[in-house]
Structure formats: C-alpha cells, structure tokens
Design a protein around this motif. Sequence first.
Motif, PDB file in Angstrom:
ATOM      1  N   TYR A  12      -2.228   6.538   1.153  1.00 29.24           N
ATOM      2  CA  TYR A  12      -1.021   6.349   1.723  1.00 29.24           C
ATOM      3  C   TYR A  12      -0.769   4.649   1.413  1.00 29.24           C
ATOM      4  CZ  TYR A  12       0.040  10.976   3.093  1.00 29.24           C
ATOM      5  OH  TYR A  12       0.488  12.192   3.187  1.00 29.24           O
ATOM      6  N   ALA A  16       1.872   2.622  -0.465  1.00 30.12           N
ATOM      7  CA  ALA A  16       2.598   1.765   0.036  1.00 30.12           C
ATOM      8  C   ALA A  16       2.839   0.132  -0.700  1.00 30.12           C
ATOM      9  CB  ALA A  16       2.346   1.460   1.432  1.00 30.12           C
ATOM     10  N   ALA A  20       5.606  -1.645  -2.515  1.00 32.17           N
ATOM     11  CA  ALA A  20       5.922  -3.076  -2.330  1.00 32.17           C
ATOM     12  C   ALA A  20       5.757  -3.989  -3.437  1.00 32.17           C
ATOM     13  CB  ALA A  20       4.984  -3.662  -1.264  1.00 32.17           C
TER      14      ALA A  20
END
Length: 105
Positions: A12, A16, A20
């Motif tokens: 995760y 992420a 980003a």
Amino acid sequence: MGGEMGGEMGFYLALAAMAAASYACRVAGYLLMGWVPITPRLEAALKAMPLGVMVGIVTPAASSGRAPELLGLVAVAVVMRLSGKDVIAAVVGAAVVALARRFLA
C-alpha cells in the motif's frame, strides 16, 4: 501473521508513492507548460507523442508473433478503420488479446 501485514503495508505504501509520483508528474507538466511558448513545431511533437507511446507498447507484443497479440493488432486496425476512435480501438484490442489468451492458450 506479522510478516504478512508488513508485506501488505509495504504494498500500500508503494501504491501510494506511485500514485503520488504520477500525480506530481502530471501537475508539474501542466504547470511547466504554462511557461513554454507553444510553437507549431512543439504542437506537432505533442500531438505525435501518444502515437510514439503506443508504438513503444505494441512493438514488443507484435514482434513476439503470438496469435493473441496478432489478433489484437488486427482488431485494433479494423476498429480504427471503421470508427476512427483510438480509445475504442485500444479497448477492443485489449479485449481481443485477453479473450484469445483465455481460449487459445
């Protein structure tokens, strides 16, 4: 059990970080292009960029010579010829490759 949770958390975090980075690239490109004068030559290059990306994606698959990929390329060519819509052609091509891999393999 603790090792599984750590691996899942790492996944995760990596997801992420990739999201980003992708967002940052898009925003930076948008902001930086505000400072660049769009000349006819630059406009032509920007319009040709999606084709270059597609060629880079399709060439390795086409050179493999496997039936699913070749059927997908034929499907893309036919749909592009009939509709002129590249997104529709790409979706149909991906679906044909998936179906051909499922039923021909």
